[in-house]
Design an enzyme around this catalytic site. Structure first.
Site, PDB file in Angstrom:
ATOM      1  CE  LYS A 141       5.361  70.842  58.896  1.00 48.53           C
ATOM      2  NZ  LYS A 141       6.400  70.410  58.028  1.00 48.53           N
ATOM      3  CG  ASP A 175       4.868  74.445  58.189  1.00 53.41           C
ATOM      4  OD1 ASP A 175       4.052  74.333  56.535  1.00 53.41           O
ATOM      5  OD2 ASP A 175       6.349  74.250  58.113  1.00 53.41           O
TER       6      ASP A 175
END
Length: 315
Positions: free
Chosen positions: A26, A153
């Site tokens: 990410k 996340d």
């Protein structure tokens, strides 16, 4: 046919495997960090973006819960209950009422403590892999609900793509835009940076009046994504944690300067760092920038990636 584990712990019948799950890294296209909340977290307004650097987790039947690992930084990670993979498997088992029996093997390519959410990615992979192995049949949203307790996340990496994150980052909603491929160069630094340390450094800089003006809303970034023009997107990439990362690791300034000098449209520190990411106009430019960075002594390695890509998936 897959049959779920029975809550009484008896041996299930018909469970197939192994199940292999690929999960992406990410980056944050926008990371706006608000004030410190009473619970110790910061209020975030961030745009997550999944890129084509993947870890792979394989789940097999077992009579206990065990984890093995190979690849990027594998020897630096504990294999016990402190590991997010084990914690994720146990969380799913507790939610579904099944015994946490699995042999898990992780192949790592996402750098450790690099601002690319490698640990969160592996937790997402464990949830998806064990859901398949145990036949618990949870939806993506149900898995993301479990993921939210594991890390800010982790819910995004269940879904992947590009998404807006709010709260402490765990409240995720997909960004609706026409399909576009964005080309990135990922410059991996030696060593890692601790996310909590980076946030504390940002608080210190702000208290001292030494931090940049907070980014605030991600509206300009979301509008740029809809325009599908890399030059427009380059102008609005931003990360409030970059000041902290540069203060903790001053050498990153040379990495950012070198990437832009090599032809990248823009460069930012990824998340809490120390990885830097650069947006390129196209795949050929990305390859050229990566090659030039690799020839310089400004990062451990430089690789190309594209985004957005899917989140944790069996296959």
């Amino acid at each position: 046919m897959t049959e779920a584990w029975r809550p009484d712990g008896d041996e299930p019948r018909g469970v197939s495997g192994p199940f292999r799950v690929r999960v992406p890294a990410k980056i944050n296209l926008h990371l706006g960090v608000g004030p410190l909340r009473p619970d110790g977290y910061h209020e975030l307004n961030t745009v997550y973006h999944a890129i084509s650097i993947h870890d792979e987790l394989t789940a097999r039947r077992g009579d206990t819960l065990a984890l093995t690992m190979e690849g990027e930084g594998a020897g630096e990670l504990a294999l016990d209950d402190s590991n997010l993979v084990i914690r994720a498997a146990r969380a799913l088992a507790a939610h579904a009422g099944v015994p946490p029996y699995a042999r898990l093997h992780l192949r790592k390519q996402i750098p450790l403590a690099g601002g690319l959410a490698g640990g969160s990615a592996d937790a997402a992979a464990a949830l998806v892999a064990c859901d398949a192995l145990w036949g618990t049949g949870l939806s993506r949203d149900e898995l993301a609900g479990i993921a939210a307790d594991l890390g800010s996340d982790v819910p995004f990496l269940i879904h992947g793509g590009t998404a807006l994150g709010t709260g402490r980052g765990e409240a995720v909603s997909p960004v609706l835009a026409r399909p576009t491929v964005w080309h990135w160069v990922v410059a991996v630094a030696d060593g890692g940076l601790s996310t909590p340390v980076a946030y504390r450094e940002l608080d210190r800089l702000r208290d001292a009046g030494a931090a940049s003006t907070p980014l605030g809303s991600s509206d300009a970034l979301l509008a740029a994504l809809r325009q599908r023009d890399p030059r427009v997107l380059a102008g609005v990439l931003g990360n409030d944690l970059q000041d902290a990362a540069l203060a903790l690791r001053p050498s990153l300034a040379a990495t950012l300067k070198a990437g832009e000098a090599a032809g990248a449209l823009a460069g930012i520190v990824s998340g809490s760092g120390p990885t830097c990411v650069f947006l390129a106009a196209n795949a050929a430019d990305a390859e050229r920038v990566a090659g030039e960075l690799s020839a310089l002594d400004v990062c451990r390695q430089a690789r190309t990636a594209r985004g957005p890509v899917a989140g944790a998936r069996v296959g």
